[in-house]
Design a protein around this motif. Structure first.
Motif, short mmCIF file in Angstrom:
data_model
loop_
_atom_site.label_atom_id
_atom_site.label_comp_id
_atom_site.label_asym_id
_atom_site.label_seq_id
_atom_site.Cartn_x
_atom_site.Cartn_y
_atom_site.Cartn_z
N ASN A 173 5.92 0.12 -3.80
CA ASN A 173 6.99 0.61 -2.75
C ASN A 173 6.42 1.31 -1.70
O ASN A 173 5.62 2.17 -1.65
CB ASN A 173 7.60 1.87 -3.71
N SER A 183 7.52 3.04 0.85
CA SER A 183 8.04 4.29 1.16
C SER A 183 7.44 5.42 0.28
O SER A 183 7.59 6.49 0.54
CB SER A 183 9.53 4.25 1.08
N ASN A 184 6.85 4.97 -0.85
CA ASN A 184 6.11 6.12 -1.66
C ASN A 184 4.86 6.62 -0.63
O ASN A 184 4.25 5.80 0.08
CB ASN A 184 5.42 5.36 -2.61
N ASP A 185 4.94 8.10 -0.55
CA ASP A 185 3.91 8.81 0.19
C ASP A 185 2.62 8.51 0.21
O ASP A 185 1.53 8.13 1.21
CB ASP A 185 4.09 10.32 -0.01
N LYS A 186 2.01 8.12 -1.15
CA LYS A 186 0.48 7.79 -1.34
C LYS A 186 0.47 6.37 -0.62
O LYS A 186 -0.61 6.11 -0.24
CB LYS A 186 0.47 8.04 -2.97
#
Length: 121
Positions: A31, A33-36
């Protein structure tokens, strides 16, 4: 650049998961769009490395197509891991241990030994 955002560790984990369990669907999709993950992908070369392991862009994800065979996927992931290791040099920080305010570094050496040291900053 890959040292930023904990990118080496994240990429190693993503690629190791694919190399070890190429048929596991949860490891075949990342993903973006996951910040990490977004921080990792902002590092130069990170996305290209994952794409070299068979990931392709699909909306807000990088994923390995269902048609990709597990043997080919595992091989590509191992090759990407090897390239990552070569890019990051021969020393890999295995752990940082905090004891009484000091930071201790433990590094694996290419021949299999360990080197330790303290950092004062």
């Amino acid at each position: 650049a890959l040292a930023a955002a904990n990118a080496v560790q994240v990429l190693t984990k993503l690629l190791s998961n694919i190399a070890e369990k190429p048929d596991e669907q949860k490891f075949r999709k990342v993903n973006c769009s996951n910040d990490k993950i977004a921080k990792v992908l902002a590092c130069a070369g990170a996305e290209a490395l994952l794409m070299s392991a068979g990931f392709v862009k699909a909306d807000s994800f990088l994923q390995i197509p269902d048609a990709a065979g597990s043997g080919d996927v595992a091989k590509a992931a191992r090759e990407a891991l090897e390239a990552l290791s070569e890019t990051c040099g021969t020393y890999m920080v295995a752990a940082q241990l905090r004891a009484h305010g000091e930071v201790r570094c433990v590094c694996a050496l290419p021949g299999g030994g360990l080197a330790t040291g303290a950092m004062d900053n």
